[in-house]
Structures are given as C-alpha cells and as structure tokens.
Design a protein around this motif. Structure first.
Motif, mmCIF file in Angstrom:
data_model
loop_
_atom_site.group_PDB
_atom_site.id
_atom_site.type_symbol
_atom_site.label_atom_id
_atom_site.label_comp_id
_atom_site.label_asym_id
_atom_site.label_seq_id
_atom_site.Cartn_x
_atom_site.Cartn_y
_atom_site.Cartn_z
ATOM 1 N N LYS A 9 -2.685 2.517 -2.932
ATOM 2 C CA LYS A 9 -3.176 1.169 -2.306
ATOM 3 C C LYS A 9 -2.434 -0.053 -2.643
ATOM 4 O O LYS A 9 -1.515 -0.570 -1.986
ATOM 5 N N GLN A 10 -2.669 -0.103 -3.909
ATOM 6 C CA GLN A 10 -2.418 -1.312 -4.624
ATOM 7 C C GLN A 10 -0.796 -1.470 -4.773
ATOM 8 O O GLN A 10 0.117 -2.148 -4.304
ATOM 9 N N HIS B 183 0.894 0.977 -2.270
ATOM 10 C CA HIS B 183 1.427 1.188 -1.005
ATOM 11 C C HIS B 183 0.607 0.787 0.022
ATOM 12 O O HIS B 183 -0.092 1.290 0.357
ATOM 13 N N PRO B 184 0.222 -0.595 -0.348
ATOM 14 C CA PRO B 184 -0.089 -1.031 0.538
ATOM 15 C C PRO B 184 -0.019 -1.205 2.019
ATOM 16 O O PRO B 184 -0.977 -1.151 2.932
ATOM 17 N N GLU B 185 1.186 -0.862 2.296
ATOM 18 C CA GLU B 185 1.462 -0.563 4.008
ATOM 19 C C GLU B 185 1.416 1.151 4.380
ATOM 20 O O GLU B 185 1.061 0.671 5.856
ATOM 21 N N LEU B 186 0.542 1.590 3.877
ATOM 22 C CA LEU B 186 0.333 3.172 4.187
ATOM 23 C C LEU B 186 -1.261 3.250 4.311
ATOM 24 O O LEU B 186 -2.011 2.004 3.686
ATOM 25 N N ASP B 187 -1.892 3.713 5.615
ATOM 26 C CA ASP B 187 -3.724 4.292 6.079
ATOM 27 C C ASP B 187 -4.286 4.287 5.403
ATOM 28 O O ASP B 187 -3.384 5.881 4.196
ATOM 29 N N THR C 207 -3.312 8.429 4.906
ATOM 30 C CA THR C 207 -2.145 8.763 4.468
ATOM 31 C C THR C 207 -2.367 9.176 2.077
ATOM 32 O O THR C 207 -1.995 9.474 2.046
#
Length: 167
Positions: free
Chosen positions: A89-90, A92-96, A99
């Motif tokens: 998440k850190q 790739h913060p744009e991913l839900d 995903t």
C-alpha cells in the motif's frame, strides 16, 4: 392515472430486463450476467475490453477472467490479512485493496517461488536458440510464472462449481 400507469410499465420493464438477463456463467450460486460483466469491464478490466461484451465468445472470455479474479481474490483474502498489505500500500497508494491482495498473492505464491539456475537457463537458451542471456531469462521466467499461475488457478477452481452457459 397516467403517472401510475407509466410507473407500473417502468417497473415491469425493469423487472423483465433483470428476469431475462443473460446468464453467461455461474460460479457456485453466483450468476455472472451481462450486467455483471459490464460492471467488471467498467470497474476492473478497462475500456479495451468493452468490445468483448458484443459477442458470446467475448462474454465467455470475460466470464473466464472474472472467475479467475474471483477465485484468486477469495483465496488471497482467506490466507492474508489486510495488514499484510501495508508495505504494498505504501509503494502503490493508488491501488485498491483487492488489487493489493492479488499482487501480494502473486508475489508470495508465484514470484518468490520461482528459481532459475544457470544450468536450467543454458539448457533453455540452447533448446530455444536464444543467445542473449537476459532475454532467455525473461522468457523462461514468464513461462514459469504462467505455469504456476495456471496450476494455482486450476487447483482453486476445483473447489468451486463453475458452469458456462455460452460456448
């Protein structure tokens, strides 16, 4: 009176559309209809898959993709907790979240499990007429990833009742 008649007709139309929606496939008790596939294309697969909705063969392919994602995601959520996704998440913060679950699953169960030693790489290069070591490594890695993913999908699908209504 006209308004009432209009609303009754509208309700019947909506009901009949839902009642007769084409069921493309089923996984367990969940029906994958045209509407489900349209939503899948709009929210997940993307614009380039819109044409798949225009033919039975395209809908069948979309249903296969939908089912693959469904079984992988279900499995990932069974074996991982949301806190396992913090590092991803850190970066790739744009991913839900869904995903991220899938990325974590693929990384842990496929990418980290693949080993290619020099002997195997040389044999692959020789048997495929590839002289560039980096190119051969990338090709072999792709082949191994695909096989491992296919094996995982086949194993997971065996745990479900999957029926296609379109050839």
């Amino acid at each position: 009176m006209r308004k009432k008649f209009f609303y009754i007709c509208l309700a019947l139309l909506i009901f009949s559309v839902n009642l007769f929606a084409q069921v493309v496939a089923k996984i367990d008790d969940f029906k994958i209809t045209d509407d489900v596939l349209k939503k899948y294309v709009d929210e997940v697969a993307g614009e380039k898959y819109k044409n798949y909705l225009k033919s039975d063969s395209g809908k069948r392919k979309l249903a296969e993709y939908y089912i693959n994602r469904y079984v992988l995601l279900k499995y990932a959520k069974e074996i991982y907790k949301e806190e396992d996704l913090k590092k991803l998440k850190q970066s790739h913060p744009e991913l839900d979240t869904d995903t991220l679950y899938l990325l974590h699953l693929i990384d842990e169960k496929i990418n980290k499990q693949i080993k290619i030693d020099d002997k195997e790489l040389e044999k692959f290069m020789k048997s495929n007429g590839i002289s560039n070591k980096n190119s051969a490594y990338a090709n072999l890695l792709t082949i191994k990833r695909k096989k491992m993913l296919d094996d995982l999908l086949n194993k997971l699908k065996q745990e479900h009742n999957i029926v296609f209504n379109i050839n």
